[in-house]
Scaffold this motif. Sequence first.
Motif, PDB file in Angstrom:
ATOM      1  N   MET A 196     -25.951 -46.572 -29.113  1.00  0.00           N
ATOM      2  CA  MET A 196     -24.694 -46.105 -29.706  1.00  0.00           C
ATOM      3  C   MET A 196     -23.534 -47.002 -29.303  1.00  0.00           C
ATOM      4  O   MET A 196     -22.378 -46.706 -29.619  1.00  0.00           O
ATOM      5  CB  MET A 196     -24.414 -44.666 -29.273  1.00  0.00           C
ATOM      6  N   ALA A 197     -23.835 -48.076 -28.574  1.00  0.00           N
ATOM      7  CA  ALA A 197     -22.808 -49.038 -28.111  1.00  0.00           C
ATOM      8  C   ALA A 197     -21.764 -48.376 -27.228  1.00  0.00           C
ATOM      9  O   ALA A 197     -20.580 -48.714 -27.276  1.00  0.00           O
ATOM     10  CB  ALA A 197     -22.175 -49.750 -29.299  1.00  0.00           C
ATOM     11  N   LEU A 198     -22.214 -47.416 -26.410  1.00  0.00           N
ATOM     12  CA  LEU A 198     -21.279 -46.743 -25.505  1.00  0.00           C
ATOM     13  C   LEU A 198     -21.345 -47.311 -24.088  1.00  0.00           C
ATOM     14  O   LEU A 198     -20.591 -46.888 -23.216  1.00  0.00           O
ATOM     15  CB  LEU A 198     -21.605 -45.231 -25.439  1.00  0.00           C
ATOM     16  N   GLU A 199     -22.282 -48.233 -23.846  1.00  0.00           N
ATOM     17  CA  GLU A 199     -22.466 -48.774 -22.499  1.00  0.00           C
ATOM     18  C   GLU A 199     -22.499 -50.294 -22.559  1.00  0.00           C
ATOM     19  O   GLU A 199     -22.767 -50.880 -23.607  1.00  0.00           O
ATOM     20  CB  GLU A 199     -23.807 -48.287 -21.915  1.00  0.00           C
ATOM     21  N   THR A 200     -22.259 -50.908 -21.408  1.00  0.00           N
ATOM     22  CA  THR A 200     -22.320 -52.365 -21.322  1.00  0.00           C
ATOM     23  C   THR A 200     -23.648 -52.762 -20.698  1.00  0.00           C
ATOM     24  O   THR A 200     -24.015 -52.273 -19.632  1.00  0.00           O
ATOM     25  CB  THR A 200     -21.172 -52.897 -20.442  1.00  0.00           C
TER      26      THR A 200
END
Lengths: 110, 273
Positions: free
Chosen positions: B55-59
């Motif tokens: 979900m592209a919420l973390e690096t």
Amino acid sequence: MKHEVREEVGGFVVAFEGDVDLQTSPDARKVLLECVGRGKSVVVDLSGIGYIDSSGVASLVESFQTARKGGQNLVLASVSDGALRVLKLARLNKVFTICDSVEDGLAAIG
Amino acid sequence: MNKHANNVIEVEDLVTHYGDREILKGVTLDVHDGEIMVIMGGSGSGKSTLLRHLMALETKTSGTMRILGQDIDNLTQRDFFDLRKKIGVAFQGGALFSSMTVGENVMLPLYEHTDLDQMTMEIMIRMKLEVVELGGFEDLKPSELSGGMIKRAAFARAIVMDPKILFCDEPSAGLDPVVASALDDLILLLRDAMQMSIVVVTHELESAFKIADRITVLDKGHILMVGTVDEVKNSTNERVYNLLNRVPEDENMDMDEYLQRLTGVEVKEETIL
């Protein structure tokens, strides 16, 4: 998305071509409400539609209800399988009159 | 370039850390267009972390991720914003705003991402509430809903923009079997009627077997296997078998690492008697 409006004996035929999505549905809504506002029934020809999303379907629903309020009709013609699936999801296939062709649609509103 | 034209998600050698702790240890995964991919694994397997990365919420630490054909490392802010519009998320607890009505919650993405007419938005949210069988509940507050209804409202919000990809985090967790089964049916309906690609994280086996086109089995940050329901059920992999049959793991405990974790004290190998 492109559209074409032509006037027949029984009412307007509005044909859309392309995708009706978040970007284009406001134009589709405007065209449909303008036709309904001119006091005649409408056949919406969906044969040229590749994809219609919820905002496009919402525009059809609003136009249909506005037509009914004015004592007119609005029917759908040449609905693709994809569009029919979206309509069925919210049971709108039971709400709209869905015709195989524009000719059938004109007969239905006549 | 996508490896396969019909992949909506491509993850290659994804490595992630929380602090010094490595969570995902080189995960490679594809999700095909129009499929339901279930990510299964025990607690601590990394499945929720993987979902948050998708979900592209973390690096991430390293690896590549392509969502709908776009490399997420090379997106402009505008491209990223456009991509997010094509992704829906049904969070585990629903994540509804308690001060807002159900209808206002569902409408939120439309307010945020579109300039649609108010009437169009209202019809859209009512249609989506009908789809999740919450027609007529738009004026209620989340506190007036049951657990199953909150999940349904969260689904309505997740699909209000007709996303290409839907992420669901533990959709059946905490629900009774009847309500859980109905949610599974809803997920199948969304795939079939809206042609969505759906990624579901769950540890509920019955649900996974009912809805999955393919299953990814995660264990301690590694992918044990990716396969169809039958392939997973018939797997001869011991860890997959243990997970499916809820057998406690017979771990080879690393005593040094365990004691260090408990005490915070590192003991050098040469000093151990």
